[in-house]
Design an enzyme around this catalytic site. Structure first.
Site, short mmCIF file in Angstrom:
data_model
loop_
_atom_site.label_atom_id
_atom_site.label_comp_id
_atom_site.label_asym_id
_atom_site.label_seq_id
_atom_site.Cartn_x
_atom_site.Cartn_y
_atom_site.Cartn_z
N HIS A 258 -48.02 -66.13 68.57
CA HIS A 258 -46.97 -66.73 69.39
C HIS A 258 -46.56 -65.68 70.41
O HIS A 258 -46.15 -64.58 70.04
CB HIS A 258 -45.76 -67.13 68.53
CG HIS A 258 -44.68 -67.75 69.33
ND1 HIS A 258 -44.48 -69.12 69.42
CD2 HIS A 258 -43.73 -67.20 70.13
CE1 HIS A 258 -43.47 -69.35 70.22
NE2 HIS A 258 -42.98 -68.21 70.67
N CYS A 259 -46.72 -65.98 71.68
CA CYS A 259 -46.45 -64.99 72.71
C CYS A 259 -45.12 -65.25 73.40
O CYS A 259 -44.98 -66.24 74.12
CB CYS A 259 -47.57 -64.99 73.75
SG CYS A 259 -47.43 -63.65 74.93
N PRO A 260 -44.12 -64.40 73.19
CA PRO A 260 -42.84 -64.63 73.86
C PRO A 260 -42.93 -64.43 75.37
O PRO A 260 -42.19 -65.05 76.12
CB PRO A 260 -41.90 -63.61 73.22
CG PRO A 260 -42.76 -62.61 72.56
CD PRO A 260 -44.08 -63.23 72.31
#
Lengths: 401, 143
Positions: free
Chosen positions: A205-207
Site C-alpha cells: 500500500h503506497c501512501p
C-alpha cells in the site's frame, strides 16, 4: 404465450420462465418497472443523495471514489497531494528559472525533453493513483454460505482449518481464508488492512500514490518511479549545468545571487533506489510483500523457489510490463438492481436487495479464536515509509539564493 | 396473447432450488482457470461430458485472454509509448475476450442449460472467483 418460448423444440415447457439474459442488460427493464411502480427514476439527480444508484456508493471497502466512481483511491490521500505538490513545485521551478537559460544557451531540446518526461510522470502517477489496483469483490451471501458448508464438512468439533493447499509448478502454496471478504484468497493476493480489501497480486500500500499497488496498477507504479528517477536526474543534472555555465561567466557567488537554484539531491537517491529495487522484483517476478516476508528465499529451504517466475529475466519483465491488462472486477459504475446479490453482511446475513451502505470490518465467525484472523496485508509500503521518514527530516528541495 | 415480462417477474416464477459454485483451479498459477470436477448436485440434471466441455471451453477462453503472446506484447508496448491514452479509444485484448466469453455463456444457457432448468452466471459478475450455476425447481407451469 409463444413470445417467451426460446427453448429448443424437445425441451420441457416449464423452463421457459428462466431468463437467460444477464443482469447487465436488464437495467432498462428494471428502471422502467420501478418507474411504473411509482418510485423515483434513478436518473433524477436531485435525489442522488438518498437512493444509491451506482455500485461504488455501496462499496464495502475503505476507499474513496470521485467522478461518479471513475476514480478510486485510498482513504488517506494527504501524502498523495504532497507528492503532487513536490513534483509540480520542482518541475515548475526548473521550467521557470533554468529552462530559459538552457534553451537559449544550450539547446531548446532540453525543455522539450523535460516537458515530455514531466507529462509522462504525471500521467503514470494519475494512472497508478486513480485506478483499481485489482480489488477482489467480496463473496455474495450464497457463496459465503457454500464455502462455510464445505469448510465445516471437513472438521467436527475443533475449529476446521481455514487454509487450502495447492500445488503450483511443484511448489506447495497455502491459500488463506479471508474473514472479511469471506473468500479463499487466490495465490499472491493479500488483504490490505488500510483499504479493507483483498487485492490480487498485492505488492504494497503506497501512501505516496494514495492507493494500493496490485495487479492492475503495478506497471503504472513502476513506470511512475522509473520516469520520476529520470526526471529528477535530468533536473538535477541540468540545474548543475546551469549553475556551472553561469558561474563561468559571472562567478559562482553572483550566479547564486541572480538566480534561485533548486537542488533535489536527496530525492534522487531514494527514488533511484526504489526504482532499482522494483526492477529487481520485476525481473524475479516477486511482489514487495513476498520479498519482505522472504516467501521464496533459499533460507526457507533448499527446494524453495518462486513458482511464478518464467525462468528468464526478459520474460518476467515482459509479463509484468507488457502483459494483458486485466479488467476491474468491481463494477464501480454499474447500476444497482433490486435483484443483484449484495455482498455478505457482517452478522445477520440479511443481504440481498439491501441498499444501505455496508460497513464491513473483520470479525470472528462462529466464535473462533482471533488467531485465525490472518490478514497478510501488514506490508504497508515499508520501503516507502522508510523513505518518507528519511525525507521528512531532510528538505526535499532547498533553495540557495 | 402478447406478454411482456419484466426480468423480476420471470425470475420469480422459476424458483431457485439450489446454487452450485465451481471454484477456481490454481494448479497452473494465478491464471484464471476453473475446476472441471463434475459436482454431484448436477448429476441428474446434465450430462457430465457436456458440462466438462463447457468448463474446458471457458478455461481455454480465459487462457487466451491472459496469454503472453505477440499481440498482447505489441498492445502493451504501444500503450506504454502513448502513456496508456490509446485505451481511451481502443478495447484491451482482455476485454475483447471477455465479450466473447459472455456471448458463449449466453449461447450455452440458451441452448443447453436453460432447457434443463439450470443457469450459468458469467464469472465476471462474481469477480472471476466462481462459476455460479443456479438450479431451478422442477415445477411445471401451466400457461
Amino acid at each position: 404465450m409463444s413470445q417467451i418460448q426460446h427453448a429448443v423444440p424437445d425441451a420441457p415447457i416449464r423452463y421457459t420462465q428462466i431468463c437467460t439474459r444477464s443482469s447487465s442488460c436488464s437495467s432498462p427493464q428494471t428502471s422502467s418497472s420501478a418507474a411504473a411502480a411509482g418510485t423515483e427514476p434513478p436518473s433524477c439527480t436531485g435525489h442522488r443523495g438518498r437512493t444509491p444508484r451506482r455500485k461504488w456508493q455501496v462499496f464495502p471497502g475503505r476507499n474513496r471514489f470521485y467522478c461518479d466512481g471513475r476514480v478510486m483511491m485510498a482513504r488517506q490521500t494527504g501524502v498523495f497531494y504532497l507528492t503532487l505538490v513536490l513534483i509540480l513545485l520542482t518541475s515548475g521551478l526548473f521550467f521557470a528559472f533554468d529552462c530559459p537559460y538552457l534553451a537559449s544557451n544550450l539547446s531548446p531540446a532540453i525543455p522539450a525533453v523535460g516537458a515530455v518526461l514531466f507529462v509522462f510522470v504525471m500521467g503514470m502517477l494519475f494512472r497508478a493513483s486513480f485506478s483499481d489496483p485489482g480489488v477482489l469483490p467480496r463473496a455474495t451471501p450464497d457463496e459465503a454460505a457454500d464455502l462455510e458448508r464445505q469448510i465445516d464438512s471437513t472438521g467436527c468439533s475443533k475449529p476446521p482449518p481455514r487454509t487450502r493447499e495447492v500445488l503450483i509448478n511443484g511448489q506447495t502454496v497455502k491459500l488463506k481464508y479471508c474473514f472479511t471478504c469471506k473468500i479463499f484468497r487466490p495465490p499472491r493476493a493479500s488483504h490490505c488492512s488500510l483499504c479493507d480489501n483483498c487485492v490480487e497480486r498485492f505488492d504494497h500500500h503506497c501512501p505516496w500514490v494514495g492507493n494500493c499497488v496490485g495487479r492492475r496498477n503495478y506497471r503504472f507504479f513502476y513506470l511512475f518511479i522509473l520516469s520520476l528517477s529520470f526526471l529528477t536526474i535530468f533536473i538535477f543534472a541540468f540545474v548543475i549545468t546551469h549553475v556551472v555555465l553561469r558561474s563561468n561567466r559571472t562567478g559562482f557567488l553572483t550566479t547564486l545571487k541572480d538566480s534561485p537554484v533548486v537542488v533535489c539531491f536527496f530525492s534522487v537517491w531514494s527514488i533511484v533506489g526504489l526504482s532499482g529495487f522494483h526492477t529487481y522484483l520485476i525481473s524475479s517476478n516477486q511482489t514487495t510483500n513476498e520479498d519482505i516476508k522472504g516467501t521464496w528465499s533459499k533460507k526457507e529451504g533448499k527446494d524453495n523457489y518462486n513458482p511464478y517466475s518464467y525462468g528468464n529475466v526478459l520474460t518476467n519483465c515482459c509479463a509484468a510490463l507488457c502483459g494483458p491488462l486485466p479488467p476491474s472486477l468491481i463494477d464501480r459504475r454499474g447500476l444497482i438492481q433490486a435483484d443483484t446479490p449484495q455482498t455478505a453482511h457482517q452478522s445477520n446475513g440479511t443481504g440481498g436487495g439491501s441498499y444501505a451502505p455496508t460497513q464491513l470490518h473483520s470479525h470472528m465467525v462462529g466464535g473462533y479464536h482471533p488467531g485465525w484472523l490472518q490478514h497478510g496485508g501488514g506490508t504497508s509500503c515499508q520501503f516507502c515509509c522508510f523513505h518518507a521518514a528519511k525525507i521528512s527530516f531532510v528538505p526535499l528541495t532547498f533553495y540557495i539564493y | 396473447m402478447a406478454e411482456t415480462h419484466s426480468l423480476q417477474d420471470m425470475r420469480q416464477q422459476a424458483a431457485v432450488a439450489a446454487k452450485v459454485f465451481i471454484q477456481r483451479d490454481y494448479s497452473n498459477g494465478t491464471m484464471c482457470q476453473f475446476q472441471t470436477k463434475f459436482p454431484s448436485e448436477l448429476e441428474t440434471k446434465i450430462d457430465k461430458q457436456q458440462f466438462e466441455e463447457t468448463i474446458r471451453t471457458l478455461n481455454n477462453l480465459y487462457a487466451e485472454a491472459e496469454k503472453l503472446g505477440s499481440q498482447s506484447l505489441i498492445e502493451g508496448c504501444l500503450a506504454c509509448l502513448t502513456a496508456y491514452t490509446v485505451f481511451l479509444c481502443m478495447e484491451t485484448h482482455y476485454e475483447k475476450v471477455l465479450k466473447k466469453i459472455a456471448k458463449y455463456i449466453q449461447e450455452q444457457n440458451d441452448k443447453i442449460y436453460a432447457p434443463r432448468g439450470l443457469l450459468l452466471t458469467d464469472p465476471i459478475e462474481r469477480g472471476l472467483r466462481v462459476i455460479e450455476i443456479t438450479i431451478y425447481e422442477d415445477r411445471s407451469f401451466s400457461r
